[in-house]
Design a protein around this motif. Structure first.
Motif, mmCIF file in Angstrom:
data_model
loop_
_atom_site.group_PDB
_atom_site.id
_atom_site.type_symbol
_atom_site.label_atom_id
_atom_site.label_comp_id
_atom_site.label_asym_id
_atom_site.label_seq_id
_atom_site.Cartn_x
_atom_site.Cartn_y
_atom_site.Cartn_z
ATOM 1 N N SER A 1 -0.966 2.737 6.107
ATOM 2 C CA SER A 1 -0.312 1.497 5.217
ATOM 3 C C SER A 1 -0.277 0.422 6.304
ATOM 4 N N ARG B 1 0.810 -1.146 0.030
ATOM 5 C CA ARG B 1 0.040 -0.066 0.005
ATOM 6 C C ARG B 1 0.942 1.229 0.033
ATOM 7 N N ASP C 1 -9.041 1.846 -5.096
ATOM 8 C CA ASP C 1 -8.731 0.418 -5.294
ATOM 9 C C ASP C 1 -9.278 -0.490 -4.280
ATOM 10 N N ILE C 2 -9.238 -0.145 -3.064
ATOM 11 C CA ILE C 2 -9.581 -1.072 -1.844
ATOM 12 C C ILE C 2 -11.212 -1.125 -1.923
ATOM 13 N N ASP D 1 -5.146 -6.973 6.026
ATOM 14 C CA ASP D 1 -4.930 -8.136 5.075
ATOM 15 C C ASP D 1 -4.392 -9.434 5.741
ATOM 16 N N VAL E 1 -5.541 4.637 -4.174
ATOM 17 C CA VAL E 1 -5.240 3.559 -3.250
ATOM 18 C C VAL E 1 -6.760 3.166 -2.531
ATOM 19 N N LEU F 1 -3.744 -0.830 6.942
ATOM 20 C CA LEU F 1 -4.310 -1.613 5.766
ATOM 21 C C LEU F 1 -3.831 -3.092 5.722
ATOM 22 N N GLY F 2 -2.320 -3.190 6.096
ATOM 23 C CA GLY F 2 -1.468 -4.481 5.917
ATOM 24 C C GLY F 2 -1.973 -5.302 6.882
#
Length: 455
Positions: free
Chosen positions: A366, A311, A414-415, A373, A411, A369-370
């Protein structure tokens, strides 16, 4: 009077010849035959009425079909418009079916690789858990053996104290005497020489008594004093000999006991050496100063950072990458879970505190989000469908509407395209313009109100 019959009247001439009339009659007969058998007029009228009824029904069905056709055309127009709205969000390169299939294949291959990596990580984690369980069991056994050794040492000290009391010496005397252990052989020689001298003196005394048997008695007072002095000296020598012998025996026994105890302690130290080394390694007393739990958490944290970099790179144009700081710092002896950022432009790592406010917000976004995931990939039952981001966009520069803010919004877009809802809370006008649907909170005299905003 003359009468005439009808047959006798004069006939007028026919308008056409008989042959022509006969041909016409033949044609009429053929037409009648072609029409078939005579029909029932009432039945034909009923058939006509039925036909009219069917025609009306067909007209009504045709009208309904025309309505459905119009509705279908309307639905088609709406679907076409919806398709155009949706296809507008699809990047140009993915509108080609072959390119899209190729990208899908690459993504599926990447997903398969990540699933394999997750499976390997889970297997490694399971093995690490088994190793930790075995290490815990070994540590428990080592602890038990250490406790036994401590109890054995306490028992040996107690026996040693009892032995000192038995032979009649104090601990201070033992510490004094133990310094003379290397002199035992020399003291033994002195005692032996003293015994020889004592026997020699006794023999000489006997010889002297025999020699003076027939002689005149000397002054007894003087001789008594000499005798008493000699006895005292002999008694003192005997006492010294007895004390030296007792000290010698005690030191020999103590040396034997100490030798046996030292041998046993060395054997215990050799037996528990591997377990103590393994316990030190698991507790962080190793070359890396890292405990097993910290090492396992660090391995999982590396996966979070790798997912966060997927990200971060597009949001920073590939300039920054997050990495774990494995070096000890800040006066700490153990390596923790600190993060630093690697600057591609300088080729060197930087501390997070050197980032600007906008860069710090991007790094935190980031990481969040990481982490989401990795949580979804590691636990299939957990699904993070919605993410809320509160403020932080005001610190991002726009660079003429094509800078960091736009890359961050791309970004996030895109999510959203990946079946995940993202809620943005911001006062930045560009963020509000970039979000097609939302709510605006308006302050008023009577309180705040919510105004729905749609694209």
């Amino acid at each position: 009077m003359k009468t005439t019959t009808p047959f006798s009247r004069r006939l007028s001439a026919p308008e056409e010849p008989a042959t022509t009339l006969e041909d016409a009659i033949a044609d009429i007969d053929e037409a009648l035959q072609a029409l078939g058998a005579p029909k029932d007029i009432a039945l034909l009228e009923q058939n006509v009425q039925n036909a009219k009824t069917q025609l009306d029904a067909a007209s009504a069905a045709s009208s309904k079909a025309d309505g459905r056709l119009q509705e279908a055309r309307t639905d088609e127009a709406v679907a076409r418009r919806s398709y155009e709205d949706h296809i507008a969000d699809v990047p140009e390169r993915y509108r080609d079916e072959s390119v899209l299939q190729q990208a899908q294949g690459e993504i599926e291959k990447s997903i398969a690789g990540r699933k394999k990596a997750v499976a390997e990580a889970e297997n490694a984690l399971r093995k690490a858990g088994e190793a930790k369980a075995k290490a815990d069991a070994d540590l428990t056994n080592a602890t038990a053996r250490s406790s036994d050794a401590v109890r054995e040492a306490a028992r040996a000290r107690k026996q040693f104290a009892a032995r000192l009391q038995e032979i009649g010496i104090s601990d201070q005397q033992y510490r004094t005497f133990v310094q003379h252990v290397p002199e035992i052989e020399a003291l033994t020689s002195v005692v032996d020489e003293h015994e020889v001298a004592l026997r020699t003196a006794a023999g000489a005394a006997a010889q002297a008594s025999a020699a003076i048997k027939n002689t005149q008695r000397p002054d007894l007072a003087i001789l008594t004093g000499t005798r008493d002095a000699a006895r005292q000296a002999a008694d003192a020598s005997k006492h010294e000999h007895a004390a030296a012998r007792a000290m010698y025996d005690g030191l020999v026994a103590l040396r034997t006991e100490l030798s046996e105890e030292l041998t046993r302690l060395r054997r215990l130290e050799e037996e528990t050496g591997p377990l103590r080394a393994r316990a030190d390694a698991f507790s962080g007393q190793n070359e890396m100063n890292t405990a097993l739990e910290s090492f396992a958490i660090g391995a999982m944290f590396d996966q979070v950072l790798e997912a966060a970099n997927l990200r971060l790179e597009p949001m920073t144009s590939g300039r920054y990458r997050l990495e774990r700081d494995v070096e000890a710092g800040g006066g700490r002896t153990k390596r923790g879970l600190d993060i630093r950022v690697h600057d591609i432009e300088t080729g060197r790592p930087r501390d997070l505190s050197t980032l600007s406010g906008g860069e710090t917000f991007i790094a935190a976004l980031s990481l969040a989000l990481g982490l989401s995931d990795i949580v979804e990939a590691s636990h299939g039952a957990i699904r993070l469908d919605t993410i809320f981001i509160d403020e932080g966009f005001g610190s991002l520069d726009t660079e003429n509407d094509s800078g960091t803010l736009d890359r961050v919004l791309q970004v996030l877009q895109d999510i959203v395209g990946a079946n995940r809802a993202v809620g943005l809370i911001s006062h930045v006008p560009l963020v509000q313009q970039a979000v097609p649907n939302g709510f605006t909170v308006l302050k008023g005299v009577g309180g705040s109100s919510i105004e729905k905003r749609a694209a």
